[in-house]
Design a protein around this motif. Structure first.
Motif, PDB file in Angstrom:
ATOM      1  N   TRP A 122      30.421 -54.542 -22.148  1.00 21.63           N
ATOM      2  CA  TRP A 122      29.564 -54.843 -23.291  1.00 21.63           C
ATOM      3  C   TRP A 122      29.754 -53.813 -24.406  1.00 21.63           C
ATOM      4  O   TRP A 122      29.965 -54.154 -25.569  1.00 21.63           O
ATOM      5  N   TRP A 123      29.781 -52.515 -24.009  1.00 15.56           N
ATOM      6  CA  TRP A 123      29.977 -51.459 -25.011  1.00 15.56           C
ATOM      7  C   TRP A 123      31.371 -51.531 -25.635  1.00 15.56           C
ATOM      8  O   TRP A 123      31.528 -51.317 -26.837  1.00 15.56           O
ATOM      9  N   ALA A 124      32.348 -51.856 -24.844  1.00 10.52           N
ATOM     10  CA  ALA A 124      33.724 -51.980 -25.360  1.00 10.52           C
ATOM     11  C   ALA A 124      33.772 -53.115 -26.379  1.00 10.52           C
ATOM     12  O   ALA A 124      34.366 -52.987 -27.461  1.00 10.52           O
ATOM     13  N   TYR A 125      33.125 -54.224 -26.038  1.00 14.91           N
ATOM     14  CA  TYR A 125      33.093 -55.376 -26.938  1.00 14.91           C
ATOM     15  C   TYR A 125      32.416 -54.986 -28.260  1.00 14.91           C
ATOM     16  O   TYR A 125      32.925 -55.268 -29.358  1.00 14.91           O
ATOM     17  N   LEU A 126      31.267 -54.267 -28.150  1.00 18.93           N
ATOM     18  CA  LEU A 126      30.532 -53.858 -29.346  1.00 18.93           C
ATOM     19  C   LEU A 126      31.361 -52.921 -30.220  1.00 18.93           C
ATOM     20  O   LEU A 126      31.383 -53.040 -31.451  1.00 18.93           O
ATOM     21  N   LEU A 127      32.063 -52.006 -29.539  1.00 18.96           N
ATOM     22  CA  LEU A 127      32.875 -51.017 -30.265  1.00 18.96           C
ATOM     23  C   LEU A 127      33.989 -51.704 -31.050  1.00 18.96           C
ATOM     24  O   LEU A 127      34.232 -51.413 -32.228  1.00 18.96           O
ATOM     25  N   ILE A 128      34.658 -52.654 -30.375  1.00 17.48           N
ATOM     26  CA  ILE A 128      35.753 -53.375 -31.037  1.00 17.48           C
ATOM     27  C   ILE A 128      35.199 -54.186 -32.208  1.00 17.48           C
ATOM     28  O   ILE A 128      35.764 -54.213 -33.309  1.00 17.48           O
ATOM     29  N   ASP A 129      34.046 -54.809 -31.970  1.00 21.12           N
ATOM     30  CA  ASP A 129      33.418 -55.625 -32.999  1.00 21.12           C
ATOM     31  C   ASP A 129      33.050 -54.770 -34.222  1.00 21.12           C
ATOM     32  O   ASP A 129      33.304 -55.155 -35.374  1.00 21.12           O
TER      33      ASP A 129
END
Ligand code: ATP
Ligand code: MG
Length: 322
Positions: A20-27
């Protein structure tokens, strides 16, 4: 079992959180990138400058994505590695606890039954006027039970010593053929057990520890008899090989399944469950045998006999005669 479930839940939660954090960071990175591109479009002095700036920004964002994915992969590998180590050591602990429970159950029984029969023999001799012959038979049985207890104590003490690397093997020159013949003659006199047949090649010499080696032969023959029927035959072979002497103890008993062939050499390991098992034992015999064989730089292997049963094959380095 509860700690393992907790570990799985924790690992799953970490994994979920992390994704989830990886997704948010990329976003977030993508958003920043889009703003910057818009900014470049507004502030660039020429079309070439705008293109050059955009290419640079695209390169940067790719690097950021790679960084997030790379670090994520390292983190995941470490997480999986840590979880695997924890689960493996937990399983080991469980297995050891199971074996110790088995050991305690069996050792209590092993001590109790010969003690009870010695007591019974002595009480009978004391209370009843027996014929001389009967009395001698009772005394002999009591001695055999006492010997069994003595063996058990010896095995337990030796296993304990071996466990703490405290046993030093003697290095005597041994005429192994004569030595094995002598032990097997003693073993042949034990009544109500499978018949022992020997094929022993003459003049095979090794360097080793007589006490330990006699324990090895004793344990192997005892097992062969214990795990087969009294009307069957146990064969003991001693043969010359290229660089070793080969001792095989063969029976036609219940055999050892393939997936247990390595495990039977572990401390306290006995096939099946103590509460259901019929045979007596503590699971120390083959552990000791394996230790003795390695202490003599030899090898031991359990293989299937034909049509059924087990062959315990021991190879010990041959003494080179000059
Ligand atoms: P102990 O020798 O300490 O009195 P034990 O005979 O049960 O007890 P080991 O000699 O270490 O212990 O053997 C371990 C297990 O391997 C046994 O419990 C038995 O299940 C299996 N085993 C060993 N030898 C044989 C054999 N010849 N045939 C079939 N099973 C065997
Ligand atoms: Mg045994």
């Amino acid at each position: 079992m509860r700690p393992v479930i907790f570990l799985y839940v924790l690992a799953f939660y970490i994994l979920l959180q992390f994704s989830w954090w990886a997704y948010l960071l990329i976003d977030l990175n993508n958003e920043v990138f889009e703003h910057r591109i818009e900014n470049v479009a507004l502030t660039a002095v020429s079309e070439e400058a705008k293109q050059a700036e955009t290419i640079l920004l695209e390169k940067k964002i790719r690097q950021r994505h790679l960084m997030v994915i790379g670090e994520g992969a390292v983190f995941l590998i470490l997480l999986a590695w840590g979880a695997a180590i924890s689960i493996r050591s937990f399983n080991k602990e469980v297995e050891l606890a199971r074996q110790q429970k088995n050991f305690l159950l069996s050792i209590t029984h092993e001590f109790k039954s010969p003690l009870a029969s010695i007591k019974l023999y002595l009480e009978t001799i004391l209370k009843h006027k027996l014929e001389k012959e009967k009395e001698t038979a009772f005394i002999n049985s009591a001695i055999r039970d006492a010997e069994r207890l003595d063996n058990l104590v010896e095995n337990t003490l030796l296993a304990n010593l071996m466990d703490h690397q405290g046993y030093k093997f003697a290095k005597e020159e041994i005429n192994f053929s004569a030595f094995v013949r002598l032990i097997s003659q003693k073993l042949q006199t034990i009544p109500n057990q499978a018949k022992l047949i020997c094929h022993i090649e003459d003049n095979l010499f090794i360097i080793g520890d007589k006490n330990a080696l006699s324990m090895m032969v004793f344990n192997l023959v005892e097992n062969a008899r214990k795990y087969s029927t009294p009307d069957s035959i146990v064969e003991l072979r001693l043969e010359d090989r290229k660089n070793s002497v080969e001792l095989c103890v063969m029976d036609n008993g219940i055999g050892i399944p393939d997936n247990e062939k390595q495990k039977v050499f572990h401390r306290f390991y006995r096939i099946g469950n103590e509460e259901k098992r019929k045979t007596k034992g503590t699971g120390l015999g083959l552990f000791i045998v394996n230790y003795i064989v390695s202490g003599h730089k030899g090898t031991i292997k359990a293989i299937d006999n034909k049509p059924k049963g087990t062959i315990m094959k021991v190879n010990l380095p041959k003494m080179q005669l000059s």
